[in-house]
Design an enzyme around this catalytic site. Sequence first.
Site: not given
Length: 637
Positions: A171, A342
Amino acid sequence: MLDNLFRPITIGGVEVRNRIAMSALTMGAAGADGSVTDELIRFYVERARGGVGLITVGGAYPEPRGKEGPGMLGIHDDSLIGGYRRLTDRVRELGSAAFLQILHAGRYARSGVTGLRPVAPSGIPSRLTGETPEELTADGILEVERSYGEAARRAHMSGFDGVEVLAGTGYLVSEFLSPATNRRTDGYGGGLENRMRFLVEVIEEIRRRVPGSFPIGVRISAEEYVEGGNTIVEARAIARRLEDLGVSYISVSAGWHESRRPIITREVRQGEFVPLAREIKGAVGIPVMAGVRIKDPVLADRIVGSGDADMVTMGRALIADPGLPAKAIEGRIREIRPCIACSHCLSSVFRGSIVECAVNPTLWSGAGSDERAGSPRRVLVVGAGPAGLEAAVTAASMGHRVVIADARPDIGGALTIASKPPYKGELLDLVEYYRAMIERYGIELDLGREVDERYVDGMGPDAVVVATGASPVIPGMPGVDLPHVRTAVDVLGNEMKLSGEVAVIGGGSTGLEAADYIADRGGRVSVVEMLDRVGSDLDPTVRWVLLGRLRERGVRMITGAKVREITPGSVVADAGGREVEIGADHVVLAVGMRPNCGLAERLRERGYDVRAAGDCVRPAGILEAVRDGHRAAAGIG
């Protein structure tokens, strides 16, 4: 036990009850104007109630050009203060400290979201968004710095205990720090001292606008893992400069969204980046937090106890189970609902939607596991896969008497099969969680039992949850019944080792993971897919990692090819009007799953109160199975 993790600590004068800090998470649930919503307040309140020491809210953008995506929090206007005040009042009442992370997305912002062109230190295109940002002028830099100061002022007025400046992950601040994205030739570019100038001035601007006792923390990527980027050498120097500026702590992360190595996926072992925190701690005397891929409280306790870090940050683990700290301190570690890495939550954010968690079906509903049924009933759950296990635990937590019956000798079902490909062993953590909850609630197991109508009649349950899963689709093509043809479920479930040339028919997630499994054991694999793209059903945060590994293992991808025939030594396909023959000593079918819905239909015909859940309704993933199981059981009165 866990004495290190649950010792209090003082951060910049703020007393924190333990060493667990919740990292800032973009949850996608803020208002269109960046405001705090009731859903977000409830989300953070649950984590405070669950015992987290320090909650980092955000990131929140300090000015409109810094907004990364829809549903991101903002701190760019005084009108937002009231909502944050409601949040901080509740969180602090429950014993957690609350900091606000200020995040300007820089070149990761999307003009389609903000309506404005992204800004950055240099006009280098973003590989994440495909957009080229506008290079900030000297006056523009000062304007952005003022927005950070105003954001911190608002955070203080909102009741936060401190602020955290995100200076990593690719960022805006890290774009100034990194030579990979900072090509400036003025006082903000060139050597590291100049590249640090923006961050230094941001800290100084914040300090001018808040009381001297108000803590400022900084989160950095100690290794950027981008070509030409900063390494731990520069990170140590940055950390020392921040300490000189009076920063209260440094939170250590790793990587950018553009990094060409896994950072948060299962391929990264738990605690892999702790050595980076150790390096930073050796360079400064202020508290250091270690983060990324830490979900196990025992590991976290060891990190703090060894002196590698003063605190640990957890994000996804606390999405999965807001009660993780309380369960850990009570010795109920096996009952912590585990993050399975996941990355579906992160994929949700990248798609611009509210975060979903594959293992936590009550993430946004606020429904706990202690809601009681009006009148306890006898509930039969048929199937011990994820949908059935979640249904059983939910029903038992409500006070129902539950029996789980399954033809297999152990619980797990599709989770056990799905855990076989490389790096997917963490799925078994979820199985072990359900095993612990079965013990906690005294759920009866009847395994190795074929369930039919007579079995159900003999039990006479008040309600039946059918979670019988799905079976592989067997396509109707010549040669499909040859002895060297088998399904991906057979290969994974029976842990077969296939040598020689192996053709996998189907390039969805199941086919690719089967290919990964086979190639890992020495098979030479070709994947045949009728679509033009493989892995379309995979989350984007994991797809690139799996495809990269398959390429490294020499797995051949044949797309746009429809299989016509399987012969004793090959697979014959039609690829754009031309015939393609792929040599195959073994053929593995991965063309889809068909719901096993027959039992549910027959039981309904007999008048039973039946709720079907999981793949027997529609084959999907773990998220849908867990959600279905919870919903099915929650509806039992």
